[in-house]
Design a protein around this motif. Sequence first.
Motif, PDB file in Angstrom:
ATOM      1  N   LEU A  73      23.214  13.879-118.476  1.00 25.53           N
ATOM      2  CA  LEU A  73      24.080  14.558-117.518  1.00 25.53           C
ATOM      3  C   LEU A  73      24.760  13.566-116.578  1.00 25.53           C
ATOM      4  N   LEU A  96      20.101  24.254-114.728  1.00 23.16           N
ATOM      5  CA  LEU A  96      20.850  23.806-115.902  1.00 23.16           C
ATOM      6  C   LEU A  96      21.426  24.991-116.667  1.00 23.16           C
ATOM      7  N   VAL A 124      25.258  24.295-116.361  1.00 26.75           N
ATOM      8  CA  VAL A 124      25.682  23.514-117.532  1.00 26.75           C
ATOM      9  C   VAL A 124      24.904  23.983-118.765  1.00 26.75           C
ATOM     10  N   ARG A 127      24.549  21.979-122.007  1.00 28.85           N
ATOM     11  CA  ARG A 127      23.785  20.732-122.038  1.00 28.85           C
ATOM     12  C   ARG A 127      22.322  20.907-121.646  1.00 28.85           C
ATOM     13  N   VAL A 166      19.394  17.975-122.037  1.00 30.31           N
ATOM     14  CA  VAL A 166      18.829  17.316-120.859  1.00 30.31           C
ATOM     15  C   VAL A 166      17.311  17.427-120.871  1.00 30.31           C
TER      16      VAL A 166
END
Length: 367
Positions: A248, A287, A291, A294, A298
């Motif tokens: 990230l 997360l 996002v 991702r 991650v």
Amino acid sequence: MSHESTFFFSDTLPLGLVPKARGAGSNASGRFERLARETFLDGWDAEVEAKTLGTTTVDERPKKIITRNDSPDIPFDRSINPYRGCEHGCSYCFARPTHAYLGLSAGLDFETRLTRKVGAAEVLARELSAKGYEVAPIAMGTNTDPYQPIEARDRIMRGILEVLRDHNHPLTITTKGTLIERDIDILAPMARKGLVQVGISITTLGSRLSRQMEPRAPVPARRLKTIRALSDAGIPTHVMAAPMIPALTDHELEAILTAAAAHGARSAAFIMLRLPLEVAPLFEEWLETHVPDRAKRVMNRVRELRGGKLNDPRFGKRMKGEGEWAELMAKRFEIALTRTGLARKGPGLRTDLFAVPPKPGDQLSLF
């Protein structure tokens, strides 16, 4: 005494409430609590309105203010934290689990229900004046940020600095808060005596990502200006590329060091993301919210760095991780230091100037 009493007591978000400008998206019970409560949407509300949660502060009068540690992972044996909890609300903050000791949540409670240590300066002066006190640098900002927004009103950090200045006591400060510029009038003279070093934390140079991860911290560009202001005042300034979040923000390591060096930083360090206790589910929730494309990558990379787990508390491993990704980050960091001219650590701080200032009525020495 408390202020702005707008916090809530439920373990999850109240019905219809989605927090704005907060890093955590939930408020699960602390790990020491026997009961947990849950709220849910029952369909009566057609829309969920985004709302802003207020911040409440509660006073604590500490009996002592200096905390001691013997960790081999950190370069200091004593620290001071003027506040419990942190309004910056960083979604990844490793200090969140400490709120459980107060019977509070590591989630929204950590960033909305804060404790301020009133009278900290007076307690510190007493501790420094104690017979047998042996001087060594005191670290500030090790658990929560001493320059979080409420410091502008409460000025507890300012009072602590005045005591340290009067005693010629060495200190280090780590912060994301640009409010530190207010105290240059104290820090610059201390720096000229070799008594202070300041570390500015930067996780990403992206303002949008920063706003999502660190909702009430100054944006990275503003922190770079703080590095410049401190450096121009002669205060040794260190950039903390921390935490580096795999898949990230870890690709920004070199850019962060380069930007910090261009703004006057003298030294640098980096720390890999660590997710102790309640931080792991809170960060994974963040997360998935911000996002989602991702999130799995991650978390998988975190496990690679931590021997298949989300956290490895072992000394020597918890700050940098292990395995090929950890080794690669360490090599990249060394190359970046060479390219930018940044040192691995700042100048040593003097301890020989320490002296307890005379009190009114004390007989002064003739020599």
